[in-house]
Design an enzyme around this catalytic site. Structure first.
Site, PDB file in Angstrom:
ATOM      1  N   ASP A  45       0.869  -1.169   0.000  1.00 20.85           N
ATOM      2  CA  ASP A  45       0.000   0.000   0.000  1.00 20.85           C
ATOM      3  C   ASP A  45       0.911   1.225   0.000  1.00 20.85           C
ATOM      4  O   ASP A  45       2.112   1.133   0.269  1.00 20.85           O
ATOM      5  CB  ASP A  45      -0.907  -0.011   1.228  1.00 20.85           C
ATOM      6  N   TRP A  46       0.343   2.384  -0.299  1.00 23.06           N
ATOM      7  CA  TRP A  46       1.146   3.581  -0.523  1.00 23.06           C
ATOM      8  C   TRP A  46       1.850   4.017   0.775  1.00 23.06           C
ATOM      9  O   TRP A  46       1.201   4.336   1.767  1.00 23.06           O
ATOM     10  CB  TRP A  46       0.272   4.683  -1.096  1.00 23.06           C
TER      11      TRP A  46
END
Length: 803
Positions: free
Chosen positions: A261-262
């Site tokens: 995920d970012w």
């Protein structure tokens, strides 16, 4: 990935420099991979949004330094201050796209074919925007209705979740766009989401929280999987070798690409070593640390190569798919119609007292609509899943269009634009209601109190909405409430209104869908994908949510959602799988047939009403929830194992077939560390909801050997000696040590079964010797290995129908 892409990818990686490999695994700006132009390996563009595209042109530059924190936070911002809310900022100035229902709403359709249609439409819009990967669907279970991103996830049940996710994924990938199944795993709240440790015991982890991922992967082979922000049992998921290598790649044989995920990776060398292939977005410091680790050998080149091969193989696969699979340009009119259909299928008629719905010309002479949501609808949640819709159906306008020409419709706001109390608007609505034949109230929780990075503070609607509805019911007998909400809500006035329609975040077709249902142009068919509690204290996760001191204990174990309400005999406001229709359905002729792998289930469903409708038929497996003895595990009273959506004309009947396989009959045995089918009699229940069982039949299963606990020196002898083969081994050893005969040894051993001490201490005391701990441990370990290895084929025998 196929061997073809894997071999070609490996050949490309063999030609790469260390710099090119580091670039490949470290992303490029906010939304792209780097690619290797020298080897004609292109960059990939990823876009947000499971219920629609969020493409921000000024954020998809190929500049590797385009990682502005403000731009990233704007995309996921949630605020409860209307003066600070700017949709253009919240949506990151995204290009317009079709806004489909949130996945939590789509799940209410229980329609896998519809999910595939939406996946197909999303793929077409992705292709037009130049995107190769859609960052979804999200399938973390809706463990608590307080979770800020609950609206992004399908259900509290892993079977419904996995099946619906697979439909969306197949729709995307059948049209050349890769899906990213997220967030892996146990990302069930937004509180301290990047540091919170989800502490989950093994059985609940496999049977509940991982099962949806496993089922979706088995049925749709998503091209990418995205790790979550949280820690899982003490280890960051992106750095969790057990989760990524042992479970995802090993147990499930997943061969696709794994991404973070970012900014979800805290230690990139550890993440690459654990099996996380791609770090998103680009971060110079993380890349430098990985470079240093590779240069000194802390991350072996073969491990870096493995990650590069997965990314290269994905890139080749997508390029091949987009060459072979041509799609038309987006027809946004058609896609909006699909959004309307999906909303119509997914709205749930929760209550319809005295058949007040559908509205007829007679019943709506003088129709009053109350609520700001009727003119400014909240069609989606906040955060990275938010879409800038091309168009949006306004409920009040749609009601006026659909209503008979001689039916007057009046609107009153009832409260201020942000949902706060306004005495003038409140009193005006009450006054108008006194002369109206029927009142429709559009109600909701406060806007933007939840979303990405923000859990809900409670389960209530806006206080002003609750107060107005409660006052209406004191003098009006025809009150209909339409709910917009992110997840389940508590409704203190539910017993006093005549009808409740749950729309959730239904997307851009919300207004038309609701109007069609209210006036009977559409027969509602949605059913709840979560259990609605009467009060927050009834929720399974109430005592452990959202965690403390950095740890989030999943205290309810396997008893999530309806499993908890059933085992505790708690009456829900609305049960899992509940939804009403304007027609009626009957079930009969249940037949069970044993198969080599389980059983086939057949029954007939009939539309006994006067109009066409859809019925969602649900199959549950019921076991005795209490353990028969200390060696047997507890089970949910009832667990969903299959479902189907059936469309029937008035008077029509149809035979429905649902198969049960070995895994449907199994539970996760923590002794064997594997799935186990217990021998015994179960009930196959066919229902219109988890609390509305229409047919039931018993099934006797001859499965695996009885499960045992793990034996060690401290296990009481009564439990040790009941395990097949252990007594024989112990007697032989003890006879050899003491010089006694077998019969004498058995006689001396017999009273030991009554001891509450551990097996070693009991034997030493009984035989008057200091026995060899190592030898006894070997005997017990042999028994443990035999227990794990026993996997006979299961057989099933139909006993009788109970209904």
């Amino acid at each position: 990935m196929t061997n073809t892409f894997g071999a070609e990818a490996a050949a490309l990686v063999a030609q790469m420099t260390i710099t090119e490999k580091l670039d490949l695994v470290c992303g490029n700006g906010l939304w792209r991979t780097k690619g290797v132009p020298r080897l004609e390996l292109p960059s990939l563009l990823m876009v947000d949004g499971s219920n629609g595209l969020r493409v921000v042109p000024d954020q998809i530059s190929t500049d590797t330094q385009n990682t502005d924190l403000g731009a990233f936070l704007n995309a996921v911002e949630t605020t409860d201050d209307p003066e600070k809310r700017d949709d253009n900022v919240l949506l990151g100035k995204s290009i317009p796209a079709t806004c489909f229902p949130a996945l939590s709403v789509l799940a209410n359709s229980w329609d896998i074919t519809l999910a595939h249609e939406i996946g197909t439409a999303l793929a077409i819009e992705c292709r037009a925007a130049g995107a190769q990967i859609l960052l979804g669907p999200g399938i973390n279970l809706r463990r608590s209705p307080l979770a800020g991103r609950g609206f992004e996830y399908f259900s509290e049940d892993p079977i419904l979740t996995g099946e619906m996710a697979a439909g969306v994924i197949r729709g995307l990938q059948d049209n050349g766009v890769g899906a990213s199944l997220k967030h892996f795993a146990c990302n069930n709240s937004e509180t301290e989401r990047i540091s919170m440790d989800s502490v989950v015991e093994p059985r609940a982890l496999h049977e509940v929280y991982l099962l949806g991922f496993e089922r979706a992967i088995a049925k749709s082979s998503p091209w990418t999987v995205m790790t979550s922000y949280n820690r899982l049992n003490g280890v960051q998921t992106a750095q969790n070798s057990w989760l990524l290598r042992d479970v995802l790649r090993g147990r499930w044989s997943y061969a696709g690409m794994i991404m973070s995920d970012w900014h979800g990776i805290q230690d990139l060398p550890a993440a690459i070593s654990a099996g996380n292939d791609l770090d998103m977005p680009f971060n110079a410091a993380r890349r430098r640390r990985l470079k240093d680790a590779v240069s000194v050998g802390n991350v072996p080149t073969r491990v870096l190569d493995e990650a590069c091969i997965h990314i290269a193989a994905l890139t080749l696969r997508i390029a091949d798919a987009q060459r072979r699979l041509t799609v038309s340009r987006p027809n946004f009119v058609v896609h909006h119609d699909l959004a309307r259909k999906a909303a119509s299928r997914a709205c749930v008629l929760l209550k319809n007292q005295n058949d007040i719905l559908p509205l007829t010309p007679k019943s709506c002479t003088g129709l009053l609509v109350i609520g700001t949501g009727a003119v400014a609808p909240e069609i989606q949640g906040a955060g990275s899943a938010a879409v800038r819709p091309i168009r949006c159906d306004i409920p009040l306008e749609c009601l006026k269009t659909i209503a008979p020409i001689d039916v007057p419709i009046q609107w009153e706001a009832g409260w201020s634009a942000n949902g706060d109390d306004d005495a003038l608007l409140h009193n005006a609505a009450l006054a108008a209601a006194r002369s109206a034949e029927t009142v429709i109230v559009f109600a909701s929780p406060p806007p933007c109190i939840s979303g990405e990075n923000a859990d809900r503070p409670n389960l209530a609607l806006c206080p002003s909405h609750d107060r107005l509805i409660a006052e209406l019911t004191t003098f009006h007998s025809r009150v209909i409430v339409v709910l917009t909400h992110p997840d389940a809500v508590v409704l203190p006035w539910a017993d006093n209104v005549q009808a409740i329609l749950s729309a959730g975040y239904a997307g851009s077709g919300y207004g038309k869908a609701v109007a069609d249902i209210l006036f009977g142009h559409t027969n509602p068919s949605g059913k709840t994908s979560v259990t609605w509690p009467m009060r927050p204290e009834d929720c399974p996760a109430f005592l452990g949510y959202p965690g403390e001191q950095g740890k989030h204990f999943y205290r309810e174990g396997i008893f999530v959602g309806y499993r908890f309400f059933d085992i505790r005999q708690i009456k829900p406001l609305f049960p899992f799988g509940h939804g009403l229709s304007y027609t009626s359905f009957t079930y009969d002729a249940l037949q069970l047939t044993s198969t080599q792998e389980g059983a086939s289930v057949r029954f007939t469903v009939s539309n006994t009403g006067t109009r066409a409708g859809r019925e969602i038929c649900q199959l549950y497996l019921r076991r005795s929830p209490a353990a028969a003895n200390r060696a047997l595990p507890h089970h949910p009273l009832r667990a969903l194992k299959g479902f189907t959506s059936v469309s029937l004309e008035a008077g029509e009947s149809r035979v429905v077939d649902i198969a049960l396989n070995r895994r449907d009959l199994a539970y996760f045995d923590t002794v064997r560390d594997d799935w186990t089918v217990p021998t015994g009699t179960v009930s196959v229940d066919i229902g219109a909801s988890s609390r509305d069982i229409r047919l039931s039949a018993s099934l006797h299963i001859v499965g695996d050997a009885a499960p045992t606990r793990w034996l060690d020196l401290h296990t009481p002898p009564g439990q040790v000696l009941e395990i097949s083969g252990v007594k024989k081994d112990l007697v032989a050893w003890l006879a050899d040590v003491t010089g006694q005969s077998i019969v004498e040894t058995e006689t001396q051993l017999a009273p030991c079964t009554r001891s509450f001490l551990g097996i070693y201490d009991t034997l030493c005391w009984s035989f008057g010797l200091e026995l060899d701990e190592t030898r006894l441990t070997h005997i017990l370990d042999d028994a443990n290995r035999r227990s794990r290895a026993k996997k006979p084929a299961i057989t099933a025998k139909h006993i009788h129908n109970d209904y």
